[in-house]
Design a protein around this motif. Sequence first.
Motif, short mmCIF file in Angstrom:
data_model
loop_
_atom_site.label_atom_id
_atom_site.label_comp_id
_atom_site.label_asym_id
_atom_site.label_seq_id
_atom_site.Cartn_x
_atom_site.Cartn_y
_atom_site.Cartn_z
N GLU A 86 0.84 -1.20 0.00
CA GLU A 86 0.00 0.00 0.00
C GLU A 86 0.87 1.26 0.00
N GLU A 139 -13.89 10.23 -1.15
CA GLU A 139 -13.28 9.71 0.06
C GLU A 139 -11.79 9.53 -0.23
N HIS A 140 -10.95 9.94 0.72
CA HIS A 140 -9.50 9.85 0.43
C HIS A 140 -8.98 8.42 0.55
N SER A 141 -9.71 7.56 1.27
CA SER A 141 -9.31 6.15 1.36
C SER A 141 -10.42 5.33 0.72
N THR A 192 -1.90 12.74 -4.87
CA THR A 192 -1.19 11.69 -4.15
C THR A 192 -0.76 12.14 -2.76
N PHE A 193 -0.86 11.21 -1.82
CA PHE A 193 -0.28 11.43 -0.48
C PHE A 193 1.17 10.95 -0.52
N PHE A 211 -5.40 5.40 -1.92
CA PHE A 211 -5.49 6.67 -1.19
C PHE A 211 -5.34 7.84 -2.15
N LEU A 251 1.58 6.81 -0.75
CA LEU A 251 0.48 5.86 -0.62
C LEU A 251 -0.06 5.63 -2.02
N ARG A 252 -0.22 4.39 -2.41
CA ARG A 252 -0.61 4.15 -3.81
C ARG A 252 -1.96 4.80 -4.10
N ASN A 303 -5.39 12.26 -2.18
CA ASN A 303 -5.45 13.48 -1.38
C ASN A 303 -6.58 14.36 -1.89
N GLU A 304 -7.79 14.00 -1.54
CA GLU A 304 -8.98 14.73 -2.00
C GLU A 304 -9.84 15.04 -0.79
N LYS A 348 -6.66 -1.46 -1.05
CA LYS A 348 -6.91 -0.13 -0.52
C LYS A 348 -6.04 0.89 -1.26
#
Lengths: 342, 802
Positions: A132, A208-210, A157-158, A198, A170-171, A200-201, A196
């Motif tokens: 992940e 949803e960010h996740s 992207t995070f 992720f 985080l992918r 950055n929204e 899972k």
Amino acid sequence: MLEQKILNIKIEALKAIKEARTTEQLSDLRVKYLGRKSELNEVLKGLKDMTPEEKKKVGPMANMVKQEIESGFQEAERLFRSKSFNFEAESIDITIPGKEIKQGHLHILSQIQNEIEDIFTSMGFEIADGPEVETEFYNFDALNIPKDHPARDLWDTFWIKSEGKERIALRPHTSPVQVRYMEKHRPPFRIIAPGKCFRNEATDATHEHSFYQFEALVVGEDINVGHFKFIGEQFFSKFFNRDIKIRLRPSFFPFVEPGFEFDISCTVCDGKGCKSCKGGGWLEIGGAGMVNQNVFAAAGYPKNKYQGFAWGFGLERLAMMKYKIDDIRLFHSGDLRFIKQF
Amino acid sequence: MKYSYNWLKELSGTKKTPEQLVELLTMKAFEVEGIGKVGEGLEGVVVGKILDIQKHPNADKLQLTKVDIDGKKLDIVCGAHNIKVGDKVPVATVGTKLPNGLEIKPAEIRGEKSEGMLCAEDELGLGNDHGGILILDEDAKLGNEVSEELKLEDNIFEIKVLPDRAHDALSHVGMAREICALEGRTFKYDSKKLPSKKGKKLTVEIKDKNLCPRYMGAIIENITVQDSPAWAKNMLKKLGLKPINNVVDATNYVMLELGQPLHAFDASQIANRESQIEIIVRRAKDGEEIKILDGSIKKLTKDDLVIADHKKALAIAGVMGGEGSGITAETKTVIMEAANFAAASIRKTKTRLNLQTDAAYRFEKDIDPNLAELAMARVLEIIKMFGGETVELSDVYPKEVAPWKIKLDLDYINNLLGEKIEKKAVSKILESLGLRVAGYGSQITVTVPTFRIDLKTQEDLIEEIGRVYGYEKIAAVAPKADIQVAPANEKRSFERQVKNILVGNGFSEVYSYSFYSAQDAGLAQFGTIKHLELQNPMNPEQALMRVSLIPNMLKNIRENLKNFKDFRIFESGRVYWSNGSVLPRERRMIVGAVVLEKDKKAENFYAIKGYVDNILNRLGIENQYYDDFDATPVETFDSLWHAGRRGEIKIDGPAYAEASAGKHDHPIGFLGEINPIVLVDFDIHKRVAMFEFDLDALQRDVKIEKEYKAIRKFPTSTRDLSMIAAEKIKVSDIQKNIKKAGEKLILDVQLFDVFEKDGKTSFAFHIEFGADRTLESKEVDETMQKIISALESNLKLEVRKG
């Protein structure tokens, strides 16, 4: 002579049983007709003094009569018991709720993931996994999304603070699993990669960010767009339990060429147009395309030897469509009022 | 980007309605995200001329106007003050219903009659300006409908152009070309001729040719800077741009038409050298500062490109102009720039400076250097209308970009799309897109025009052919593949198995985020553990990557306690441990929690222990035991647990001996009550017990196949034994002593009662005896005696007899 006597015992006994009115009378009669000193028992005892021919005649008959009388007693006793039982006194209120059995619930996304995995496994797909937290290489470079290219903006992207030279993140999609898998396997193959992801929204009812993505990859020497349509239709028809058609629209993802957005025929109206599909007859599901040769090259395959298709979609979207869930944030809320509905 | 239907129609000659065009583009080219109508519902708004303005006798802020709408004179009360006698203005006549819903009726305002309304921009649905009445051009025809006069009626499309087509399609010409191709026609653009004006007044020097492949500059003299004509202003407004003045508007208009950003400088603000204007395209110096058009001052680095004179930077190339060198009402001579810059460099600069401009948006996506001359010719033609005269043109274009060729294998088209498309159809599609096709046989040579930067490979061409041909025509066909069982993903199957067992035990599954805050980590006593940190978290709540599922589980419990008194929940997910290598170690964990309505005597603890036994037994593990905590490694999270009510779950057996050098304890996780102090910190005012397993460690122990044990042929016998302990003693020690004293005859020792009275603890056990024969009662009695004396002498227990 003796036979007649036995027959008379039977007639007399059964008559007496029929006329008995109390259980006490019955047990007296039992002693009288089947007891040790009963006439019938005397006959049975006398058998040993008889000639073999007599024995052969009288023995079975006497035993049979004994059994008949015995069952006569049992029948009568059961009748007395059932007459004497007071059901009314034991009657209860059957509208009082039953004892609560505490049940566990698998999260709806797990249920959907299981369902999807089972459908694909039944079509011979292997399930692949990857980390992940991924390197920039697998997240982007290997997928034909170079640094400083505006295509990077398609993924918020995070990034992770790291001391090392290689940037990690985080992918933002499950696509890195494609490259990791291809580095270790040669075509032909069929895989799915659920997991899972992720982004950055900012979160709201539809963001949803996740989230959980699902990726399928089929590679061989002659895999084409028609094959993708076929597998897609097979999967969605099974998943929604009705005939589903796939519609492709042009789109762009750097790791495929040609690239598509794919829609499925509406799962409510089958394409006629209704409220669910806002009248259009189609529902947007995800992205897909034919694997870009640069991705094969990044995985170490020779260019233009293989062809394949890749497609991905979000589990949440499927769940929301199937169960009419109107807020994506519920999935990660941990709220048992939500979880226990499934 | 926003596109005007009227403009696209004019350029492409399409006969399709806006709705038909949306459908065509969506299915074959681009997603149309929205369509909006402008200029609708303005029937009754006409051009009027102000004949007279008087003060309103009863209201300071209002004026009385007399307006001529071609013969008819109206009295209208008006609140705006930007009007003067002779102005032509939009007049909403009685009976008109404006787009904002306002219906015009004859009215009396503070005692004065009003027969209509003079309109501001926003009231016409055109822009947001409510600053004053919209003043129309002097030559507007009196009484004419305003929507007709201003060419307002239009459909505005919002079209999503993805990065692959940003090179050519972020313009009306690009979109019109696409429409023609999709309709099977060839697009023609009436390109203007560049004036040939070589001279010596303007010199252009490009210091870094990689960052600036082309720079065209033109000197335009005798310009009168003023407002743009209405048609230009309205088009810009409809497409979301703010009109500024005729020169700047012309550059923006051409950008919308052709996709080439342009920039205009005031020549008088550029430092001269012997009346020569010198433009230098160079990298900025580290630390060099420039004040730009938005009024901010930006500090540059040597990675940024600037347009400069010999003294100072005039603009950040391709991103934004400098404040001092912009066009003003006093500008008489303009230097017009049409240039091309390296996309990656523009992207770096605009990202670092966080400047989102229309120019940077296009340059960062790489545009064709040949577009510069088309755009320059067009902008000079427009500016000529305002009196601007081009006196000199300079073009530095060291490495001319020419069309390139791609060899396309016709069989490959069919192999990749799964559809046989005839050569004739292929050629027609490619040619309608502006490509040239040559060659015979199964391989053709395709020449790609320089504006289609995205077309580099055969697959790129096949996509063009496929989408224009129509993906809907491709039939779904089953792939040919070997029949074979898919290799199993044992980790996933195992996870699913464990989850199903938990659900069978009444646990519900929760999903939570993979992050938590530094504060959460502190509350969970993880303060000293090194966490992976997000570089750009959404908010501080989600700054750290979790090393354990427990903190978010606690938050879940807190929230669920608002609705439920007792529950059992679990989560299965990954935790992330920084370990010195590039990627962290991701461990697959599974955590379960029990919350009971009441907990007086560690009921939560014993409940969770019961569940753990049950889960392990269902997995085929029977040799688990619970050990006092070994608080050495950080991963044990020692202070997270209740110091007197927690243990490590271990498995004793050959599976571990095999895996790890003969040791007999194999830790697979922890269980216990969560430290009550921590619970309160998480605002949980109840006891909570949890278990935490490492799924991989657990899975190593269940590889052994279950084996059938024969059902006993001989009867067993059970005796009960109760005892009192004056001191603290462990049940496991009692059980061990009983088993040892009873030797082979003991099958099982079960605790069935325990209570405390007068400071002493009383225990009661069922002891089951059995052997491969029927046991004599005497044998059992003798063994019981041995057990009793062992308990009395070894453990100082008082055994109750009889």
